[in-house]
Motif scaffolding. Structure first.
Motif, PDB file in Angstrom:
ATOM      1  N   CYS A  45     -24.574  31.910  44.360  1.00 49.98           N
ATOM      2  CA  CYS A  45     -23.417  31.902  43.471  1.00 49.98           C
ATOM      3  C   CYS A  45     -22.639  30.614  43.683  1.00 49.98           C
ATOM      4  CB  CYS A  45     -22.532  33.118  43.741  1.00 49.98           C
ATOM      5  SG  CYS A  45     -21.032  33.146  42.738  1.00 49.98           S
TER       6      CYS A  45
ATOM      7  N   ARG B  62     -21.070  42.029  46.095  1.00 53.82           N
ATOM      8  CA  ARG B  62     -22.170  42.175  45.135  1.00 53.82           C
ATOM      9  C   ARG B  62     -21.655  42.237  43.705  1.00 53.82           C
ATOM     10  NH1 ARG B  62     -25.596  46.747  48.551  1.00 53.82           N
ATOM     11  NH2 ARG B  62     -26.543  45.288  50.069  1.00 53.82           N
ATOM     12  N   GLU B  63     -20.508  42.880  43.517  1.00 52.59           N
ATOM     13  CA  GLU B  63     -19.932  42.950  42.174  1.00 52.59           C
ATOM     14  C   GLU B  63     -19.457  41.580  41.714  1.00 52.59           C
ATOM     15  OE1 GLU B  63     -18.654  44.611  38.530  1.00 52.59           O
ATOM     16  OE2 GLU B  63     -20.154  45.133  40.045  1.00 52.59           O
TER      17      GLU B  63
ATOM     18  N   ARG C  49     -22.490  39.785  40.586  1.00 54.75           N
ATOM     19  CA  ARG C  49     -22.952  40.297  39.285  1.00 54.75           C
ATOM     20  C   ARG C  49     -22.111  39.707  38.152  1.00 54.75           C
ATOM     21  NH1 ARG C  49     -21.784  43.243  35.348  1.00 54.75           N
ATOM     22  NH2 ARG C  49     -19.728  43.761  36.184  1.00 54.75           N
ATOM     23  N   ILE C  50     -20.792  39.666  38.350  1.00 54.08           N
ATOM     24  CA  ILE C  50     -19.908  39.124  37.327  1.00 54.08           C
ATOM     25  C   ILE C  50     -20.192  37.643  37.101  1.00 54.08           C
ATOM     26  CG2 ILE C  50     -17.501  38.531  36.833  1.00 54.08           C
ATOM     27  CD1 ILE C  50     -16.717  41.127  38.309  1.00 54.08           C
TER      28      ILE C  50
ATOM     29  N   ASP D 158     -22.929  36.023  37.640  1.00 59.97           N
ATOM     30  CA  ASP D 158     -24.226  35.866  36.988  1.00 59.97           C
ATOM     31  C   ASP D 158     -24.127  36.189  35.500  1.00 59.97           C
ATOM     32  OD1 ASP D 158     -27.155  35.400  37.332  1.00 59.97           O
ATOM     33  OD2 ASP D 158     -27.264  37.460  36.584  1.00 59.97           O
ATOM     34  N   ALA D 159     -23.395  37.254  35.164  1.00 58.67           N
ATOM     35  CA  ALA D 159     -23.260  37.651  33.764  1.00 58.67           C
ATOM     36  C   ALA D 159     -22.456  36.634  32.960  1.00 58.67           C
ATOM     37  CB  ALA D 159     -22.592  39.025  33.683  1.00 58.67           C
TER      38      ALA D 159
END
Length: 267
Positions: A215, A253-254, A257-258, A260-261
């Motif tokens: 990230c 992890r959240e 995910r954010i 990446d999205a």
């Protein structure tokens, strides 16, 4: 200054200390942005190498400069009691459209823009005295620095505003000093370990570790003693997501995910 604070805590009869100055990559390169020289870890790598090679027995770091996971063969034997973890605004107490604010931190930049989108953020590096001096030389309206660094140097009078964590989330570990030793040597320093600081800082580091090295977006995590807050943002400040929770791994992890999205090339 940091090493001297650690020695003051550790000093006892029969124990001698010799301070060994070591210059890091972050110390040598005071002009380029952190992202161009390696970001987290640029102020600790050479110290860690000296520890592993046995040239020193203890390294004192600002916990915010450390990587999110321990280097193999090394451990944080103690955290000293945390000082003020907040970011400080020097030069003005109020952010207004069009102001020129100096900082080299992407984390600070994106949060400043969230507070006032019309700010002009300009890169600024150097030690604390240098950055305070450059504010005047370059005609900047203000600079943002770590409050604890100013306080340690007796320069707290330069602070016009201490950002609360709900305004500007601090860097993970900010305000804490970490005493790093070789694995198995914890006993040399564990008598000065502050359990509450360890609990909070280790939670913050675990959150960043869960985000993962893949990230590249600005991230931050801060535990206020009750709960953990974390954020991820776009480097240009176009978006910022802030989350709260109790589990640092799930929170990290959240964040990943954010991020990446939100990637421009995300499907």
């Amino acid at each position: 200054m940091q090493a001297e604070l650690a020695v003051q805590r550790l000093r006892r009869p029969g124990l001698e200390f010799a301070l060994v100055p070591i210059t890091t990559a972050g110390d040598r390169d005071r002009s380029r942005p952190f992202g161009e020289i390696g970001a987290r870890g640029v102020f600790v790598k050479e110290l860690e190498e000296a520890l592993l090679e046995g040239r020193i027995d203890l390294a004192v770091h600002s916990a915010k400069d450390m990587t999110s996971t321990d280097t193999e063969g090394l451990t944080v034997g103690a955290y000293l009691p945390r000082e003020d973890p907040r970011d400080a605004l020097c030069g003005t107490a109020e952010l207004k459209p069009g102001m020129r604010i100096g900082t080299a931190s992407v984390r600070r930049r994106v949060q400043l823009l969230a507070l006032e989108p019309e700010l002009r953020i300009e890169p600024l590096r150097g030690n604390i005295d240098t950055r305070l001096r450059k504010r005047g030389e370059r005609g900047l309206d203000a600079v943002v620095l770590a409050a604890c660094g100013l306080d340690r140097l007796g320069l707290g009078a330069n602070i016009d505003r201490r950002f609360e964590a709900d305004e500007m989330l601090p860097e993970a570990g900010q305000g804490a000093l970490a005493l790093q030793v070789r694995a198995g040597d914890d006993g040399a320093v564990d008598q000065v370990d502050d359990a509450e600081t360890r609990r909070r800082v280790e939670s913050e580091r675990a959150c960043l570790a869960a985000v993962g090295g893949g990230c590249l977006a600005p991230v931050a995590a801060h535990h206020d003693g009750t709960s953990l807050s974390a954020l991820v943002a776009a480097e240009d400040g176009s978006w910022l997501e802030r989350l709260g929770g109790d589990d640092p791994t799930l929170l990290g992890r959240e964040l990943a995910r954010i991020a990446d999205a939100r990637r421009p090339d995300a499907a």
